[in-house]
Design a protein around this motif. Structure first.
Motif, PDB file in Angstrom:
ATOM      1  N   ILE A  86       0.826  -1.214   0.000  1.00 42.28           N
ATOM      2  CA  ILE A  86       0.000   0.000   0.000  1.00 42.28           C
ATOM      3  C   ILE A  86       0.859   1.262   0.000  1.00 42.28           C
ATOM      4  O   ILE A  86       0.386   2.350   0.350  1.00 42.28           O
ATOM      5  N   THR A  87       2.097   1.131  -0.424  1.00 40.81           N
ATOM      6  CA  THR A  87       2.994   2.289  -0.483  1.00 40.81           C
ATOM      7  C   THR A  87       2.390   3.385  -1.358  1.00 40.81           C
ATOM      8  O   THR A  87       1.906   3.123  -2.458  1.00 40.81           O
ATOM      9  N   GLY A  88       2.407   4.614  -0.859  1.00 39.81           N
ATOM     10  CA  GLY A  88       1.891   5.744  -1.617  1.00 39.81           C
ATOM     11  C   GLY A  88       0.433   6.053  -1.366  1.00 39.81           C
ATOM     12  O   GLY A  88      -0.071   7.077  -1.836  1.00 39.81           O
ATOM     13  N   VAL A  89      -0.275   5.194  -0.620  1.00 44.86           N
ATOM     14  CA  VAL A  89      -1.695   5.412  -0.346  1.00 44.86           C
ATOM     15  C   VAL A  89      -1.853   6.116   1.006  1.00 44.86           C
ATOM     16  O   VAL A  89      -1.281   5.685   2.011  1.00 44.86           O
ATOM     17  N   GLN A  90      -2.640   7.174   1.028  1.00 42.86           N
ATOM     18  CA  GLN A  90      -2.874   7.945   2.254  1.00 42.86           C
ATOM     19  C   GLN A  90      -3.529   7.072   3.327  1.00 42.86           C
ATOM     20  O   GLN A  90      -4.498   6.350   3.049  1.00 42.86           O
ATOM     21  N   THR A  91      -2.991   7.089   4.533  1.00 41.51           N
ATOM     22  CA  THR A  91      -3.591   6.367   5.661  1.00 41.51           C
ATOM     23  C   THR A  91      -4.285   7.369   6.587  1.00 41.51           C
ATOM     24  O   THR A  91      -3.889   8.533   6.680  1.00 41.51           O
ATOM     25  N   TYR A  92      -5.319   6.877   7.252  1.00 40.88           N
ATOM     26  CA  TYR A  92      -6.082   7.701   8.197  1.00 40.88           C
ATOM     27  C   TYR A  92      -6.227   6.930   9.501  1.00 40.88           C
ATOM     28  O   TYR A  92      -6.202   5.698   9.504  1.00 40.88           O
ATOM     29  N   VAL A  93      -6.406   7.658  10.579  1.00 38.42           N
ATOM     30  CA  VAL A  93      -6.616   7.020  11.879  1.00 38.42           C
ATOM     31  C   VAL A  93      -8.088   7.142  12.250  1.00 38.42           C
ATOM     32  O   VAL A  93      -8.616   8.250  12.397  1.00 38.42           O
ATOM     33  N   ILE A  94      -8.740   5.993  12.355  1.00 38.17           N
ATOM     34  CA  ILE A  94     -10.151   5.953  12.723  1.00 38.17           C
ATOM     35  C   ILE A  94     -10.319   4.958  13.862  1.00 38.17           C
ATOM     36  O   ILE A  94      -9.921   3.796  13.746  1.00 38.17           O
ATOM     37  N   ASN A  95     -10.902   5.412  14.944  1.00 35.99           N
ATOM     38  CA  ASN A  95     -11.068   4.572  16.141  1.00 35.99           C
ATOM     39  C   ASN A  95      -9.728   3.973  16.583  1.00 35.99           C
ATOM     40  O   ASN A  95      -9.623   2.781  16.869  1.00 35.99           O
ATOM     41  N   SER A  96      -8.727   4.829  16.610  1.00 36.12           N
ATOM     42  CA  SER A  96      -7.382   4.465  17.082  1.00 36.12           C
ATOM     43  C   SER A  96      -6.678   3.439  16.190  1.00 36.12           C
ATOM     44  O   SER A  96      -5.680   2.841  16.603  1.00 36.12           O
ATOM     45  N   ALA A  97      -7.175   3.210  14.979  1.00 34.95           N
ATOM     46  CA  ALA A  97      -6.550   2.241  14.072  1.00 34.95           C
ATOM     47  C   ALA A  97      -6.282   2.900  12.722  1.00 34.95           C
ATOM     48  O   ALA A  97      -7.112   3.670  12.221  1.00 34.95           O
ATOM     49  N   LYS A  98      -5.141   2.598  12.149  1.00 39.47           N
ATOM     50  CA  LYS A  98      -4.821   3.118  10.828  1.00 39.47           C
ATOM     51  C   LYS A  98      -5.614   2.360   9.766  1.00 39.47           C
ATOM     52  O   LYS A  98      -5.647   1.130   9.778  1.00 39.47           O
ATOM     53  N   VAL A  99      -6.202   3.115   8.845  1.00 43.02           N
ATOM     54  CA  VAL A  99      -6.988   2.485   7.778  1.00 43.02           C
ATOM     55  C   VAL A  99      -6.649   3.144   6.444  1.00 43.02           C
ATOM     56  O   VAL A  99      -6.076   4.239   6.400  1.00 43.02           O
ATOM     57  N   VAL A 100      -7.018   2.466   5.364  1.00 46.99           N
ATOM     58  CA  VAL A 100      -6.968   3.050   4.013  1.00 46.99           C
ATOM     59  C   VAL A 100      -8.334   2.872   3.381  1.00 46.99           C
ATOM     60  O   VAL A 100      -9.047   1.904   3.666  1.00 46.99           O
ATOM     61  N   PHE A 101      -8.708   3.802   2.535  1.00 47.64           N
ATOM     62  CA  PHE A 101      -9.985   3.720   1.832  1.00 47.64           C
ATOM     63  C   PHE A 101      -9.850   2.809   0.624  1.00 47.64           C
ATOM     64  O   PHE A 101      -8.811   2.773  -0.042  1.00 47.64           O
ATOM     65  N   LEU A 102     -10.919   2.090   0.323  1.00 50.46           N
ATOM     66  CA  LEU A 102     -10.902   1.187  -0.823  1.00 50.46           C
ATOM     67  C   LEU A 102     -10.979   1.940  -2.144  1.00 50.46           C
ATOM     68  O   LEU A 102     -10.243   1.632  -3.082  1.00 50.46           O
ATOM     69  N   ASN A 103     -11.883   2.907  -2.213  1.00 57.64           N
ATOM     70  CA  ASN A 103     -12.097   3.622  -3.475  1.00 57.64           C
ATOM     71  C   ASN A 103     -12.041   5.135  -3.288  1.00 57.64           C
ATOM     72  O   ASN A 103     -12.073   5.640  -2.161  1.00 57.64           O
ATOM     73  N   GLU A 104     -11.950   5.826  -4.406  1.00 55.96           N
ATOM     74  CA  GLU A 104     -11.818   7.283  -4.357  1.00 55.96           C
ATOM     75  C   GLU A 104     -13.058   7.944  -3.768  1.00 55.96           C
ATOM     76  O   GLU A 104     -14.170   7.416  -3.837  1.00 55.96           O
ATOM     77  N   ARG A 105     -12.834   9.106  -3.190  1.00 57.40           N
ATOM     78  CA  ARG A 105     -13.925   9.922  -2.641  1.00 57.40           C
ATOM     79  C   ARG A 105     -13.826  11.290  -3.304  1.00 57.40           C
ATOM     80  O   ARG A 105     -12.999  12.116  -2.907  1.00 57.40           O
ATOM     81  N   PRO A 106     -14.615  11.523  -4.326  1.00 56.84           N
ATOM     82  CA  PRO A 106     -14.504  12.782  -5.074  1.00 56.84           C
ATOM     83  C   PRO A 106     -14.602  14.003  -4.158  1.00 56.84           C
ATOM     84  O   PRO A 106     -15.398  14.041  -3.216  1.00 56.84           O
ATOM     85  N   GLN A 107     -13.765  14.971  -4.430  1.00 60.41           N
ATOM     86  CA  GLN A 107     -13.737  16.213  -3.674  1.00 60.41           C
ATOM     87  C   GLN A 107     -13.950  17.356  -4.654  1.00 60.41           C
ATOM     88  O   GLN A 107     -13.235  17.461  -5.655  1.00 60.41           O
ATOM     89  N   PRO A 108     -14.949  18.238  -4.420  1.00 62.10           N
ATOM     90  CA  PRO A 108     -15.268  19.301  -5.378  1.00 62.10           C
ATOM     91  C   PRO A 108     -14.054  20.137  -5.772  1.00 62.10           C
ATOM     92  O   PRO A 108     -13.799  20.372  -6.935  1.00 62.10           O
ATOM     93  N   ARG A 109     -13.293  20.561  -4.787  1.00 64.29           N
ATOM     94  CA  ARG A 109     -12.096  21.359  -5.077  1.00 64.29           C
ATOM     95  C   ARG A 109     -11.144  21.265  -3.897  1.00 64.29           C
ATOM     96  O   ARG A 109     -11.582  21.168  -2.744  1.00 64.29           O
ATOM     97  N   PRO A 110      -9.850  21.239  -4.164  1.00 66.79           N
ATOM     98  CA  PRO A 110      -8.873  21.183  -3.077  1.00 66.79           C
ATOM     99  C   PRO A 110      -8.974  22.429  -2.202  1.00 66.79           C
ATOM    100  O   PRO A 110      -9.335  23.511  -2.679  1.00 66.79           O
ATOM    101  N   GLY A 111      -8.667  22.255  -0.921  1.00 62.98           N
ATOM    102  CA  GLY A 111      -8.711  23.394  -0.014  1.00 62.98           C
ATOM    103  C   GLY A 111      -7.629  24.414  -0.336  1.00 62.98           C
ATOM    104  O   GLY A 111      -6.674  24.128  -1.055  1.00 62.98           O
ATOM    105  N   LYS A 112      -7.788  25.594   0.186  1.00 66.04           N
ATOM    106  CA  LYS A 112      -6.813  26.661  -0.072  1.00 66.04           C
ATOM    107  C   LYS A 112      -5.468  26.294   0.543  1.00 66.04           C
ATOM    108  O   LYS A 112      -5.388  25.788   1.651  1.00 66.04           O
ATOM    109  N   GLY A 113      -4.424  26.575  -0.196  1.00 66.64           N
ATOM    110  CA  GLY A 113      -3.082  26.304   0.296  1.00 66.64           C
ATOM    111  C   GLY A 113      -2.640  24.859   0.165  1.00 66.64           C
ATOM    112  O   GLY A 113      -1.546  24.497   0.593  1.00 66.64           O
ATOM    113  N   VAL A 114      -3.501  24.014  -0.442  1.00 64.98           N
ATOM    114  CA  VAL A 114      -3.153  22.602  -0.614  1.00 64.98           C
ATOM    115  C   VAL A 114      -2.149  22.457  -1.753  1.00 64.98           C
ATOM    116  O   VAL A 114      -2.375  22.951  -2.862  1.00 64.98           O
TER     117      VAL A 114
END
Length: 213
Positions: A86-114
């Motif tokens: 899973i190298t290169g895939v963003q990890t998130y911490v949910i309920n004290s456990a690291k997870v990765v999302f299976l599929n993309e989650r469309p985002q209307p536009r990147p936040g400012k300064g991203v």
């Protein structure tokens, strides 16, 4: 080997079917049970989402559990990294456990300064990551391989064309040298023409006869 075949060999056979499945639906075989929610997946059979009761038919198989976060499917890093890079895939911490999302989650536009975004869906990411999900990684790597494969094919065609043109030119030169007669020297031509010409006979007057009186 085409780009698609090469990509399929890069990843395990169960990954694409896993990403296409819909989890957290009611199991058709155990609809009457309170444990009929399908949130398991067998990597050996790849025959669809399973409920906890279905696992009894998959003993000694490799199974993983799918979880949910904000209506999106995730899987714990500790589970998936046993079977997949899973190298290169963003990890998130949910309920004290690291997870990765299976599929993309469309985002209307990147936040400012991203500055850093997913290479496929452009979702905002931490600087050290390239993709927001497993699905985006597959899509991104596949696109890259198709581009490389196309470029390699184009280079091969150019090389073949150059080689073919060179060979044809060489063959033409050989043919011209073989069938074009050499021009003889001018002196030789003159000699042959001179030899072919015969002198015109001249008769003496009266046939050269002498009469005495």
């Amino acid at each position: 080997m085409g780009a698609e075949e090469e990509t399929n060999k890069t990843y395990p056979h169960w990954l694409k079917p896993l990403l296409r499945e819909k989890f957290f639906v009611q199991c058709k075989l155990h609809a009457d049970s309170h444990k009929s929610e399908c949130n398991m997946y067998c990597l050996d059979r790849t025959n669809g989402p399973l409920c906890s009761l279905c696992l009894s038919f998959h003993k000694d198989h490799h199974a993983i559990q799918i979880r949910r976060s904000s209506y999106h499917d995730v899987i714990r890093v500790s589970e998936i990294q046993k079977f997949l890079d899973i190298t290169g895939v963003q990890t998130y911490v949910i309920n004290s456990a690291k997870v990765v999302f299976l599929n993309e989650r469309p985002q209307p536009r990147p936040g400012k300064g991203v500055i850093n975004t997913c290479e496929v869906c452009y979702r905002s990411l931490v600087d050290s990551f390239r993709f927001c999900s497993l699905g985006c990684k597959i899509s991104g790597i596949s696109k890259k391989k198709r581009k490389e494969w196309t470029n390699n094919l184009s280079d091969s065609d150019d090389s073949y064309s150059s080689t073919s043109i060179g060979r044809l030119k060489k063959n033409d030169d050989i043919m011209n040298n073989s069938f074009t007669p050499s021009t003889p020297p001018l002196s030789a031509v003159n000699r042959r023409i001179a030899k072919r010409r015969k002198g015109i006979p001249h008769r003496a007057p009266f046939g050269g006869l002498i009469i005495e009186y």
